[in-house]
Write an enzyme that holds these catalytic residues in place. Sequence first.
Site, short mmCIF file in Angstrom:
data_model
loop_
_atom_site.label_atom_id
_atom_site.label_comp_id
_atom_site.label_asym_id
_atom_site.label_seq_id
_atom_site.Cartn_x
_atom_site.Cartn_y
_atom_site.Cartn_z
N ARG A 147 -18.81 -8.13 -55.01
CA ARG A 147 -19.14 -9.38 -54.32
C ARG A 147 -19.54 -10.39 -55.38
O ARG A 147 -20.34 -10.08 -56.26
CB ARG A 147 -20.32 -9.15 -53.36
CG ARG A 147 -20.63 -10.35 -52.50
CD ARG A 147 -21.96 -10.20 -51.76
NE ARG A 147 -23.06 -10.72 -52.57
CZ ARG A 147 -24.25 -11.07 -52.06
NH1 ARG A 147 -24.50 -10.93 -50.78
NH2 ARG A 147 -25.19 -11.53 -52.85
N TYR A 159 -28.51 -19.37 -53.47
CA TYR A 159 -28.57 -18.04 -52.90
C TYR A 159 -27.66 -17.06 -53.63
O TYR A 159 -26.52 -17.39 -53.96
CB TYR A 159 -28.16 -18.06 -51.42
CG TYR A 159 -27.70 -16.72 -50.99
CD1 TYR A 159 -28.63 -15.71 -50.83
CD2 TYR A 159 -26.35 -16.42 -50.87
CE1 TYR A 159 -28.23 -14.43 -50.52
CE2 TYR A 159 -25.94 -15.15 -50.56
CZ TYR A 159 -26.89 -14.16 -50.39
OH TYR A 159 -26.49 -12.90 -50.12
N ASP A 210 -20.20 -13.87 -49.80
CA ASP A 210 -21.16 -13.98 -48.69
C ASP A 210 -21.58 -15.44 -48.53
O ASP A 210 -22.08 -16.05 -49.48
CB ASP A 210 -22.38 -13.11 -49.05
CG ASP A 210 -23.39 -12.96 -47.92
OD1 ASP A 210 -23.27 -13.67 -46.92
OD2 ASP A 210 -24.29 -12.11 -48.07
N HIS A 212 -23.70 -16.38 -46.09
CA HIS A 212 -25.08 -16.28 -45.59
C HIS A 212 -25.43 -17.18 -44.41
O HIS A 212 -26.47 -17.84 -44.41
CB HIS A 212 -26.05 -16.49 -46.73
CG HIS A 212 -27.06 -15.40 -46.74
ND1 HIS A 212 -28.18 -15.43 -45.97
CD2 HIS A 212 -27.05 -14.19 -47.36
CE1 HIS A 212 -28.84 -14.31 -46.14
NE2 HIS A 212 -28.18 -13.54 -46.96
N GLU A 236 -18.20 -12.95 -45.73
CA GLU A 236 -19.32 -12.42 -44.95
C GLU A 236 -20.20 -13.52 -44.38
O GLU A 236 -20.44 -14.53 -45.04
CB GLU A 236 -20.15 -11.52 -45.87
CG GLU A 236 -21.41 -10.99 -45.25
CD GLU A 236 -22.27 -10.24 -46.26
OE1 GLU A 236 -21.74 -9.83 -47.32
OE2 GLU A 236 -23.46 -10.08 -45.99
N GLU A 262 -25.46 -8.08 -40.71
CA GLU A 262 -26.63 -7.48 -41.37
C GLU A 262 -27.93 -7.84 -40.66
O GLU A 262 -28.92 -7.12 -40.83
CB GLU A 262 -26.69 -7.87 -42.86
CG GLU A 262 -26.99 -9.32 -43.11
CD GLU A 262 -26.96 -9.69 -44.59
OE1 GLU A 262 -26.08 -9.19 -45.31
OE2 GLU A 262 -27.82 -10.47 -45.01
N ARG A 283 -21.47 -5.08 -40.21
CA ARG A 283 -22.39 -4.87 -41.34
C ARG A 283 -23.73 -4.26 -40.97
O ARG A 283 -24.68 -4.30 -41.76
CB ARG A 283 -22.65 -6.23 -42.00
CG ARG A 283 -21.44 -6.95 -42.50
CD ARG A 283 -21.28 -6.82 -43.99
NE ARG A 283 -22.41 -7.30 -44.71
CZ ARG A 283 -23.09 -6.58 -45.61
NH1 ARG A 283 -22.77 -5.34 -45.86
NH2 ARG A 283 -24.11 -7.13 -46.26
N GLU A 339 -22.17 -1.51 -49.11
CA GLU A 339 -22.83 -2.37 -50.11
C GLU A 339 -23.77 -1.50 -50.95
O GLU A 339 -24.47 -0.64 -50.43
CB GLU A 339 -23.64 -3.46 -49.41
CG GLU A 339 -24.36 -4.39 -50.36
CD GLU A 339 -25.11 -5.51 -49.62
OE1 GLU A 339 -25.30 -5.40 -48.39
OE2 GLU A 339 -25.49 -6.48 -50.28
N TRP A 402 -30.95 -19.39 -43.93
CA TRP A 402 -31.11 -18.86 -45.28
C TRP A 402 -29.79 -18.32 -45.82
O TRP A 402 -29.16 -17.53 -45.17
CB TRP A 402 -32.15 -17.73 -45.30
CG TRP A 402 -32.48 -17.40 -46.68
CD1 TRP A 402 -33.17 -18.18 -47.56
CD2 TRP A 402 -32.09 -16.23 -47.40
NE1 TRP A 402 -33.26 -17.55 -48.77
CE2 TRP A 402 -32.60 -16.36 -48.70
CE3 TRP A 402 -31.37 -15.08 -47.06
CZ2 TRP A 402 -32.41 -15.38 -49.67
CZ3 TRP A 402 -31.19 -14.13 -48.02
CH2 TRP A 402 -31.71 -14.27 -49.32
O1 KDG Z 1 -33.36 -9.24 -46.63
C1 KDG Z 1 -32.22 -10.03 -46.75
C2 KDG Z 1 -31.25 -9.45 -47.75
O2 KDG Z 1 -31.03 -8.10 -47.52
C3 KDG Z 1 -29.96 -10.18 -47.69
O3 KDG Z 1 -30.15 -11.48 -48.07
C4 KDG Z 1 -28.93 -9.62 -48.60
O4 KDG Z 1 -27.20 -11.00 -47.66
C5 KDG Z 1 -27.53 -9.99 -48.20
C6 KDG Z 1 -26.53 -9.00 -48.47
O5 KDG Z 1 -25.37 -9.23 -48.11
O6 KDG Z 1 -26.87 -7.97 -49.03
MG MG Z 2 -25.25 -10.70 -46.68
#
Ligand code: KDG
Ligand code: MG
Length: 402
Positions: A147, A159, A210, A212, A236, A262, A283, A339, A402
């Site tokens: 990634r 990020y 990702d 996010h 992602e 996630e 995820r 992951e 975030w």
């Molecule tokens: O607690 C949040 C993290 O696990 C996250 O930000 C990590 O986005 C993430 C990822 O894909 O591992």
């Molecule tokens: Mg993620």
Amino acid sequence: MRIREAKVVVCSPGRNFVTLKLTTESGLTGLGDATLNGRELAVASYLEDHVCPLLVGRDAARIEDTWQYLYRGAYWRRGPVTMNAIGAVDTALWDIKGKAAGMPVYQLLGGRARDGVLVYGHASGRDIAEAIEATASYLSKGYRAVRVQAGVPGLQDAYGVGKGAMFYEPADPGFPSEHAWSTEQYLRFAPTLLESVRSELGFDFHLLHDAHHRLTPIQAAGLGKRLEDVSLFWLEDLAPAELQESFRLIRHHTTTPLAVGEVFDSIWDCKDLIAEQLIDYIRCSVAHTGGITHLRRIASLADLYHVRTGCHGATDLSPVCMAAALHFDLSVPNFGIQEYMRHTEETDAVFRHQYAFEDGYLHPGEEPGLGVELDEQLAARYPYERAYLPVTRTLDGTVHSW
Ligand code: KDG
Ligand code: MG
């Protein structure tokens, strides 16, 4: 096989972890990961104050019954705290069942469906050159999937950019830091980043990215379309998925494979995404989605619709969760990828684990149960430290995802 003791261990060997330890009358122990990044003590209290008293005296062999008892019996269903707590109990019970049977957990789940678990590592850099260098370093270590994230020009502390090679810790000690964000700048930059990685390093490995949850569905659709030639393994968390049907719009516009989940805590968060074939990878993790029992239910639903698994495995999921994920990954037919963010040496010393990386794959090991032992004496040397995930604001100061 009655449970004699249910104990919650909170420790911070480099970052905070909450672990449930169950002990049976015959002395078998089982571990479950109950870590909810930035809200750790809520799960510790949920377990200690409300769940542990119910566990003492229960039959440790009755995994499904205990799951239903804690889920339906509480009346208040779902939510990250509840599902994380149930997940920890469920995982610990599978660990005990494996030890009682003298088998690694994956054998109880049907045995190996593959030889090893394909994992992806996290390459990041402050700029494109650094990100390419980090990706090349993963490939040289045998990773087959990476990634890639990089700082967006003009934005500080973007990020996904780690502070040290191979380790990335998404939480900050103390109160949350605040980071600036511009979707426009990101959308101009991300294609250049990923195209540069492909033109420098080629197409002979899986490339992931990702976003996010930071885009609207139409922005997400545009990015997916723009990136089709980059041939991503997945894109992602393009948009927040509370509104599951928003993925219809994204899906209509792009053939880039999509991954999400996630932050989901149950099958109800993804049933439409799966049944309408709006995503390609789910995820959810063992820790945050109700344990091995519930994650298997999600995987079975996903299998019907050609959706594969891609369990969350960031450093805020402890080695107990990673081990449980690997037993799950090895056994489910529709596994996609796992992951793998390496934990620090301090974390690995507290959670001694059997799983090992070799040639791009992780292997859970052959020890009975999950193959993780918690060193409680060492854990006690690392007390809880307040930590939060950062908060993101757009350039005009509005709080963003975030
Ligand atoms: O607690 C949040 C993290 O696990 C996250 O930000 C990590 O986005 C993430 C990822 O894909 O591992
Ligand atoms: Mg993620």
